[in-house]
Design a protein around this motif. Structure first.
Motif, PDB file in Angstrom:
ATOM      1  N   LEU A 212       0.587  -1.049  -0.029  1.00  0.00           N
ATOM      2  CA  LEU A 212       0.012  -0.247   0.112  1.00  0.00           C
ATOM      3  C   LEU A 212       0.655   0.749  -0.136  1.00  0.00           C
ATOM      4  O   LEU A 212       0.463   2.038  -0.892  1.00  0.00           O
ATOM      5  CB  LEU A 212      -1.025  -0.017   1.349  1.00  0.00           C
ATOM      6  CG  LEU A 212      -1.334  -0.914   1.286  1.00  0.00           C
ATOM      7  CD1 LEU A 212      -2.782  -1.693   1.931  1.00  0.00           C
ATOM      8  CD2 LEU A 212      -3.020  -0.847  -0.113  1.00  0.00           C
ATOM      9  N   LYS A 213       1.872   1.149   0.495  1.00  0.00           N
ATOM     10  CA  LYS A 213       3.060   2.596   0.770  1.00  0.00           C
ATOM     11  C   LYS A 213       3.919   2.767  -0.970  1.00  0.00           C
ATOM     12  O   LYS A 213       3.759   3.855  -1.100  1.00  0.00           O
ATOM     13  CB  LYS A 213       4.318   2.029   1.538  1.00  0.00           C
ATOM     14  CG  LYS A 213       3.917   2.121   3.075  1.00  0.00           C
ATOM     15  CD  LYS A 213       4.602   1.772   3.588  1.00  0.00           C
ATOM     16  CE  LYS A 213       4.500   1.675   5.224  1.00  0.00           C
ATOM     17  NZ  LYS A 213       5.356   1.685   6.440  1.00  0.00           N
ATOM     18  N   ALA A 214       3.861   1.812  -1.123  1.00  0.00           N
ATOM     19  CA  ALA A 214       4.182   1.960  -2.636  1.00  0.00           C
ATOM     20  C   ALA A 214       3.589   2.312  -4.179  1.00  0.00           C
ATOM     21  O   ALA A 214       3.480   3.064  -4.515  1.00  0.00           O
ATOM     22  CB  ALA A 214       4.868   0.028  -3.147  1.00  0.00           C
ATOM     23  N   VAL A 215       1.574   1.167  -3.435  1.00  0.00           N
ATOM     24  CA  VAL A 215       1.559   1.859  -3.993  1.00  0.00           C
ATOM     25  C   VAL A 215       0.747   3.877  -3.793  1.00  0.00           C
ATOM     26  O   VAL A 215       0.644   4.721  -4.991  1.00  0.00           O
ATOM     27  CB  VAL A 215      -0.051   1.811  -4.171  1.00  0.00           C
ATOM     28  CG1 VAL A 215      -1.613   1.729  -4.962  1.00  0.00           C
ATOM     29  CG2 VAL A 215      -0.513  -0.091  -4.120  1.00  0.00           C
ATOM     30  N   GLU A 216       1.016   4.019  -2.902  1.00  0.00           N
ATOM     31  CA  GLU A 216       1.127   5.791  -2.501  1.00  0.00           C
ATOM     32  C   GLU A 216       2.320   6.203  -3.106  1.00  0.00           C
ATOM     33  O   GLU A 216       2.079   7.524  -3.866  1.00  0.00           O
ATOM     34  CB  GLU A 216       0.865   5.965  -1.098  1.00  0.00           C
ATOM     35  CG  GLU A 216       0.829   7.171  -1.110  1.00  0.00           C
ATOM     36  CD  GLU A 216       0.771   7.397   0.896  1.00  0.00           C
ATOM     37  OE1 GLU A 216       1.473   6.573   1.438  1.00  0.00           O
ATOM     38  OE2 GLU A 216      -0.746   8.071   1.309  1.00  0.00           O
ATOM     39  N   ALA A 217       3.267   5.963  -3.175  1.00  0.00           N
ATOM     40  CA  ALA A 217       4.802   6.256  -3.496  1.00  0.00           C
ATOM     41  C   ALA A 217       4.630   6.483  -5.076  1.00  0.00           C
ATOM     42  O   ALA A 217       5.031   7.489  -5.671  1.00  0.00           O
ATOM     43  CB  ALA A 217       5.651   5.590  -2.928  1.00  0.00           C
TER      44      ALA A 217
END
Lengths: 405, 294
Positions: free
Chosen positions: A317-322
């Motif tokens: 999820l953090k990677a999607v956001e980034a």
């Protein structure tokens, strides 16, 4: 006996797919888990893994890129065909963005191929085949928690370093067991130990007395079980019965043991056993904080794969956001670029072949006297560094690593 | 001295271990043989009843705080009681139908029970340790025997003998046997046939429950512990002759020994040797070792 066609049809329909339809529209970020919800692996994965994914989504805030995040799960019933047809349906119809775990390596490998075909992402937490990041590696798949190579190697090296240098293997007689033993033997030899004997046992054999007697009559000081699941439980229980590993100078080493199995065996039986795990709930303040929240929901402590589902879902999820998109290639690039630091892993990173690199721990199972309460089962005896535990790049059979060099 | 190139200690040791495993085969196949011989029901729920016995033992310890001896009494009674419910609620309405219906019904019951236990207790099962008095081992020189396994052999032998005497040598047993031969005639003598068949199923179930308690300290207590065993036990019953009590007992111990010896001579075959023997028996003597030719 006559079966009316309509009856047969009803039966078939009843036993067929039970994938939950995704409620939110295509404008949601969806992660799916293909779990054995009721069968043999429902304790080590199942509802607990789904709960871990839901906790990650909740802790992340429930939305990413302005879209709601949704967790879907299905009972794959330990059948490869069911897992693959649900995966296809999820990708094609329900617009699931990533599958964040699947039971059984065989099913996982098949689902991983589908992820490639459909340009989606796959993260493996529960299954342990080294193939995910070797022969069958691909740019869409991450192997997050452990693999059997790492367990065998870590246990082999750490136990020899601790003085256990003469090994006897009790090995389940199929590819999994043979590979497991071969990897552990290599690790033992690399540290100067030796293999003094081994015995093959058929899969699902309930009686191990014959194998244990042979182990007992050898001059081994480590008796290792290259087995899994119920086979390991039975073997360890009977080893205790024969007085092996308790009160004599021999140590038992389980190559693949989940904390759920130690819980089911009880400390009386499992005490003294050595095992490797990527996670234990009682390592530090952070692991306890997560595990106690999980405990409130599930009534038991999380194992390494369930904690891994939380950590990997959060990282996704953090990677999607980034990345600012759910496009798999861009998200994957971010996942491999960003270091992972949470309660589950410190300074972890995802190698080009999809292998998440992290330290492993050798644990010793406490005796009932040492244990201060429920789930107080392990004492950490050694840390094996990631580079020491996992397949080195030089030995990798993954084309993604070959291209680099 | 060597026998076929193997030290005699190894062979003796395996014979002894085979007898121990045979104890479970004998107890379970005796229960199956009673149920088939007297009710003509192929009881596929036997493995599930065995598992229930092991869990009942765990419950008496974990929930009631009682010791192993109490479990040895309570668990078979509890499983027997469950058997009574199954017999009254389901089985008695299918006695007049083909054997296949009994097989399908009990198979379904087994799946239900195992599914429920997995739901309640989880797939990994529950801990159960050896009772304190039987902790430790006997070193017989040629083989090491855990004390508890010695007790299992004794308990199994005594139980098998007692049940055999009950059915073959007592008045109650003769009623049971007569009721299966010709239920109508027997009820003419004022004997309650329905009660007799129910008690036969209860006895078979209780024996499965007892095997479960005896197994709990040796095998991991899990919802699926009976599923693999039941197939082996059926092979034992078929080899011994369906419905023959003495056949079931003797074949049970014999198969344990054959299996043990196979582990010495050719370990890879140890998991199939029982079925090979069964297949040979069916070819040479279709009625089984102790069965009567129809």
């Amino acid at each position: 006996m006559k079966f009316k066609p309509i009856m047969t049809a009803a039966l078939v329909a009843g036993t067929a797919l039970s994938a939950l339809p995704a409620a939110a529209g295509p404008d949601a970020i969806k992660v799916g888990l293909l779990m054995d919800m009721t069968g043999n692996y429902s304790d080590v994965a199942g509802r607990g893994s789904v709960t871990a994914a839901e906790m990650a989504v909740e802790d992340f805030g429930g939305t990413v890129l302005g879209k709601p995040i949704e967790v879907v799960h299905a009972d794959m019933q330990n059948k490869v065909d069911i897992a693959t047809s649900i995966a296809r349906e999820w990708f094609d119809v329900d617009a699931v963005d990533a599958i964040v775990d699947s039971n059984m390596s065989s099913a996982g490998l098949a689902v991983s191929e589908i992820a490639v075909e459909k340009d989606r992402l796959m993260i493996m937490n529960i299954s342990g085949s080294p193939r995910f990041t070797n022969e069958s590696c691909n740019p869409n798949t991450i192997h997050y928690v452990y693999d059997t190579y790492a367990l065998a190697t870590s246990t082999g090296k750490a136990v020899v370093r601790g003085g256990g240098d003469k090994w006897f293997f009790v090995t389940v007689d199929y590819t999994f067991g043979h590979d497991f033993q071969a990897q552990a033997e290599d690790a033992v030899a690399s540290e100067g130990g030796e293999t003094v004997g081994s015995v093959l046992v058929p899969l699902n054999a309930s009686d191990y007395s014959s194998a244990l007697i042979q182990a007992q009559s050898s001059d081994a000081n480590v008796i290792a079980f290259a087995t899994a699941g119920a086979d390991t439980s039975n073997a360890i229980k009977q080893a205790a019965e024969f007085g092996i590993g308790q009160g004599d100078d021999r140590q038992l080493a389980g190559l693949l043991v989940y904390i759920n199995e130690v819980d089911a065996l009880g400390l009386e039986t499992a005490q003294g056993m050595l095992l490797t795990s990527a996670f234990y709930w009682d390592l530090d303040e952070e692991t306890r904080a997560f595990s106690e929240r999980y405990m409130e929901k599930m009534g038991k402590m999380p194992n390494m794969s369930q904690a891994g589902v939380y950590s990997s879902t959060m990282h996704y999820l953090k990677a999607v956001e980034a990345a600012g998109t759910e496009n798999y290639a861009e998200v994957m690039a971010k996942m491999k670029e960003m270091p992972i630091n949470d309660f589950f892993v410190k300074d972890g990173y995802i190698r080009e072949d999809g292998r998440m690199m992290r330290d492993m721990y050798l644990f010793r199972v406490k005796s009932p006297e040492e244990s201060t309460g429920a789930w107080d089962y392990y004492e950490k005896v050694a840390t094996i560094e990631a580079e020491d535990a996992f397949t080195p790049v030089s030995e990798s059979r993954c084309y993604l690593l070959k291209e680099e060099s | 001295m060597e026998i076929f190139g193997f030290p005699p200690q190894l062979i003796l040791g395996q014979v002894l271990i085979g007898l121990i495993n045979g104890s479970f085969y004998a107890l379970l196949s005796l229960g199956l043989a009673i149920i088939f011989g007297l009710l003509r029901v192929i009881n596929f729920a036997h493995g599930a009843l065995y598992m229930m016995g092991a869990f009942a033992a765990w419950m008496t310890q974990a929930w009631l705080g009682l010791n192993f001896w109490a479990a040895l009494v309570i668990a078979p009674l509890a499983v027997g009681l469950f058997g009574l419910v199954v017999e009254r609620a389901f089985l008695r309405s299918i006695y007049h139908l083909d054997h296949l219906y009994g097989l399908l019904l009990t198979f379904g019951i087994a799946l239900l029970i195992e599914g429920m236990y997995r739901y309640w207790f989880g797939a990994a099962g529950k801990p159960f340790t050896t009772p304190d008095v039987f902790r430790g081992i006997w070193d017989l020189g040629f083989v090491i025997v855990p004390k508890y396994r010695g007790f299992v052999v004794l308990a199994s032998l005594v139980t098998c003998l007692a049940v055999w005497l009950l059915i073959e040598r007592t008045r109650l047993g003769s009623y049971l046997r007569a009721a299966t031969e010709n239920p109508d005639l027997v009820s003419c003598f004022g004997i309650n046939v329905s009660l007799l068949t129910a008690s036969a199923y209860v006895l078979g179930a209780a024996l499965a429950g007892l095997s479960g308690v005896l197994a709990a300290p040796i095998y991991q207590v899990t919802p699926l512990m009976g599923t693999n065993l039941i197939i082996v036990v059926f092979a034992v019953v078929v080899t011994g002759g369906m419905g023959s009590l003495s056949g079931a007992i003797i074949t049970g111990y014999g198969m344990g020994v054959i299996e043990g010896l196979t582990k010495v001579f050719y370990p890879a075959a140890s998991s199939v040797v029982i079925f090979v023997v069964m297949a040979l028996m069916l070819l040479l003597r279709p009625a089984g070792l102790f069965g009567k030719e129809a």
